[in-house]
Design an enzyme around this catalytic site. Structure first.
Site, PDB file in Angstrom:
ATOM      1  N   HIS A 349      59.742  47.036  51.084  1.00 27.46           N
ATOM      2  CA  HIS A 349      58.325  47.244  51.385  1.00 27.46           C
ATOM      3  C   HIS A 349      57.963  46.945  52.832  1.00 27.46           C
ATOM      4  CE1 HIS A 349      53.923  46.848  50.134  1.00 27.46           C
ATOM      5  NE2 HIS A 349      54.328  48.022  49.669  1.00 27.46           N
ATOM      6  N   LYS A 351      57.427  47.073  56.847  1.00 29.58           N
ATOM      7  CA  LYS A 351      56.994  48.153  57.736  1.00 29.58           C
ATOM      8  C   LYS A 351      57.061  47.656  59.185  1.00 29.58           C
ATOM      9  CE  LYS A 351      54.212  49.794  53.945  1.00 29.58           C
ATOM     10  NZ  LYS A 351      55.109  49.168  52.964  1.00 29.58           N
ATOM     11  N   HIS A 578      44.858  50.027  52.545  1.00 28.95           N
ATOM     12  CA  HIS A 578      46.268  49.803  52.282  1.00 28.95           C
ATOM     13  C   HIS A 578      46.737  48.582  53.077  1.00 28.95           C
ATOM     14  CE1 HIS A 578      50.693  50.733  52.283  1.00 28.95           C
ATOM     15  NE2 HIS A 578      50.397  51.014  51.032  1.00 28.95           N
ATOM     16  N   LYS A 580      46.977  44.659  54.132  1.00 30.00           N
ATOM     17  CA  LYS A 580      47.029  43.395  53.385  1.00 30.00           C
ATOM     18  C   LYS A 580      46.776  42.269  54.374  1.00 30.00           C
ATOM     19  CE  LYS A 580      49.861  46.297  51.004  1.00 30.00           C
ATOM     20  NZ  LYS A 580      50.137  47.662  51.477  1.00 30.00           N
TER      21      LYS A 580
END
Length: 678
Positions: A349, A351, A578, A580
């Site tokens: 996950h 990025k 999107h 966090k």
């Protein structure tokens, strides 16, 4: 040195601010005197200063920013008054000119701004016209208008996101009349088209062929025009950002260097200082990129190559991914590695991007966005972009060039966890780079069981380790709530005490002050169904919120802690988050004690849980902003303050928070399916 009279900074020699806006508005005579003959080139600080300075590193940072601001002002004076930059005495004389001359100068500056804007518009029109001419021979081969309409449609369910993106990219290849066939047949045709494109590589008709052929200044400009034209023909709403100017915007983002993605359907986000598009990250004003590393979850390689073409860049590329959503045939300069997960409940996950430039320096980007179109169009995403990190001299030790926060060793440790030979050159590039200008902490997660001291290096234990050593809160700390915000929710257990109260709240309550303290309130921002109904995603029947009804049915207690997604202040109210983020906010909503931007949703898989030892299931990465490393204060202001020395920290959502009403329910992915059927 400025042509416009400025007020003197009230903090004088004690000012430690590094924000270009502050230097543009306030005069700092003690710094300006040092730059009289140093507006160009490397800044040299005299051995003896006429004022007290305890931190030469901070002084140099301030001088670099001020140099850029004064140089920009000097160049504006050139355009408007034909003043030669070599004579600094002439420039200084403008600041003491009569008021009538100053007013005339202001008018000229305004006229110059308007003229520049008009020139840009004309340039875009000219670019379109040239692109039309370049692709005239291709237009007859493009799909008919009904095909373009089909390309404009979005995916019908969250699980179909990948096929929708692939469909768009397929439209951007020069194909004949196959675009009206059904989805499965089209994918087959696309693969055949890729083979044909390989045979005709010299024609430059496919995206990948254009990417490979983009190897000179002339070809970069030519292909950029072709790409813009091709994208518009394929249903993309392209609003092009003029290249070559991001270095200025980046400097103005100091000291936080935190950005949010521009929202295509929200025009008010276009001119915001902290808004960003993907090609801007790659902008040539930051340097010519020769290699790039992308670590991500969902990747559309064709779309990614388009971003490089729009920025006029072409690099050798290594991509580590979790899920690929395109079918492009790769050329030899792009290597892709699928990261295999040890359990079905974890995912790759993270990025992160690392860009290597022609001068051997690198830049690190930590974001919340996947590498495909929907994530960069109408959703709220966050990015932190590092300064340029120059290469250390060959004589340097491996431990040299460390960040004050230990970012360098943490990044190297994270990359080593993959155990991929292809990453060796990138680990070496990190080791050879000077990270001394990086002022944030890296908080990452890697799958596995982490024991003893190793546990403090990953997930929520790493965050707790950082906060306990560097976060400072006032005596009323229990009144400072923890505010969490994410785009999905994991399986948290049958009650609040199962994991949140047991592990996450204690972690995020840590600070330098020791002693027993009651846990602060917990507030969680997650979109409601009404939030989604009003969003741009709903209009396109797409989704970035994979929370399931089955999971929610087992933890409905979470609704007591839920708050709506509201972001009218930044023009992102309808752009589903999107992003966090996690923070602690003061009761008066004027400051925060720290801030985390991360890929990690609120889940055990992302942050870890205690299972004999610290157990994590996913790869994640984020950055932690601690005030004392960035502004030298104990808190960041989140509202305009009288103190101009510390800039406002950009929070992505509105305050005060808006609690769920009794009729509100959190968005679950099944809601999208029900809309598709209706």
């Amino acid at each position: 040195m400025s042509s416009i009279e400025k007020k003197r900074c009230p903090f004088m020699e004690k000012c430690y601010r590094k924000n270009p806006i502050h230097f543009g508005e306030m005069s700092h005579p003690h710094l300006e005197e040092l730059l009289i003959d140093q507006l160009d080139g490397v800044i040299k600080i005299p051995e003896v200063l006429h004022f007290q300075c305890n931190d030469h590193s901070q002084l140099l940072d301030q001088l670099k920013v001020l140099q850029m601001v004064l140089r920009k002002e000097r160049d504006k004076n050139r355009d408007n008054m034909s003043v030669t930059s070599s004579s600094s005495s002439k420039i200084e004389s403008l600041s003491t000119a009569p008021s009538s001359i100053k007013e005339d100068l202001k008018e000229k500056i305004e006229r110059h701004k308007k003229a520049t804007a008009l020139r840009r518009q004309d340039k875009l029109k000219q670019m379109d016209a040239e692109a039309q001419a370049l692709s005239k021979a291709l237009v007859n081969e493009e799909c008919d208008s009904s095909g373009s309409v089909k390309a404009k449609k979005r995916n019908r369910e969250a699980s179909e996101a990948g096929s929708s993106v692939t469909k768009k990219m397929r439209q951007m290849s020069i194909e004949s009349s196959n675009s009206t066939k059904d989805s499965q047949q089209s994918i087959s045709d696309s693969q055949g088209s890729s083979r044909n494109n390989e045979q005709n590589a010299n024609s430059g008709t496919s995206i990948m062929d254009m990417y490979v052929a983009c190897d000179s200044e002339k070809s970069r400009k030519e292909f950029r025009k072709k790409v813009i034209q091709r994208m518009r023909q394929s249903g993309y709403g392209v609003s092009v950002v003029e290249p070559g100017e991001f270095a200025i915007k980046y400097a103005f983002s100091a000291p936080y260097h935190l950005f949010f993605t521009r929202v295509e359907n929200s025009k008010e986000t276009y001119n915001q200082q902290f808004s960003i598009t993907f090609p801007e990250i790659l902008d040539r004003s930051l340097g010519e990129i020769v290699k790039s590393l992308h670590l991500n979850f969902m990747v559309d390689v064709g779309w990614l190559c388009l971003q490089y073409l729009l920025a006029g860049q072409r690099t050798d590329m290594l991509i580590l991914y979790g899920d690929r959503v395109d079918h492009e045939k790769l050329h030899s300069n792009i290597t892709m590695i699928e990261v295999q997960m040890p359990t079905q409940f974890g995912c790759h996950h993270t990025k992160i991007m690392i860009l290597q430039y022609k001068d051997d320096g690198i830049r690190v980007v930590v974001s919340t966005a996947n590498l495909y179109s929907d994530d960069w169009e109408n959703r709220t995403q966050g990015l932190w972009i590092s300064p340029h990190l120059p290469r250390l001299p060959e004589s340097a030790n491996p431990s040299d060039g460390e960040s004050p926060t230990g970012f360098k060793k943490d990044l190297e440790r994270y990359l080593n966890k993959y155990r991929f030979p292809d990453l060796t050159q990138w680990i070496s590039a990190v080791r050879r780079a000077n990270f001394s200008d990086v002022k944030v902490f890296l908080v990452a997660s890697v799958p596995g069981t982490h024991k003893d001291n190793e546990a403090d290096s990953w997930g929520h234990k790493k965050l707790a380790h950082v906060l306990s050593r560097h976060a400072t809160l006032p005596p009323d700390a229990p009144q400072w709530p923890i505010v969490a915000q994410s785009s999905s929710i994991g399986s948290l257990g049958p009650n609040f005490e199962s994991w949140l109260s047991k592990e996450i709240i204690p972690c995020m309550s840590r600070e330098t002050t020791k002693g027993l303290k009651s846990h602060p309130h917990f507030q969680f921002i997650y979109p409601s169904i009404d939030n989604y109904k009003q969003s741009f995603d709903c209009r396109n029947l797409s989704c970035c919120l994979p929370y399931s009804a089955k999971t929610h049915s087992k933890q409905q207690w979470i609704e007591s802690y839920l708050y709506q997604w509201k972001a009218k202040r930044t023009g992102r109210d309808r752009a589903m988050p999107h992003i966090k983020s996690y923070t602690r906010i003061s009761p008066d909503l004027r400051s925060i004690s720290w801030f985390v931007l991360t890929s990690a949703n609120l889940s055990k898989a992302a942050w870890g849980m205690q299972r004999n030892n610290h157990y994590i299931m996913s790869y994640e990465a984020g950055v932690v902003f601690i005030p004392k490393f960035i502004t030298g204060t104990t808190t960041f202001p989140i509202e305009d303050e009288e103190d101009p020395a510390v800039p406002v920290f950009p929070i992505p959502y509105d305050l005060p928070l808006c609690r769920y009403e009794s009729s509100d329910r959190p968005f679950v992915s099944e809601f999208l399916s029900s809309m598709s059927r209706s």
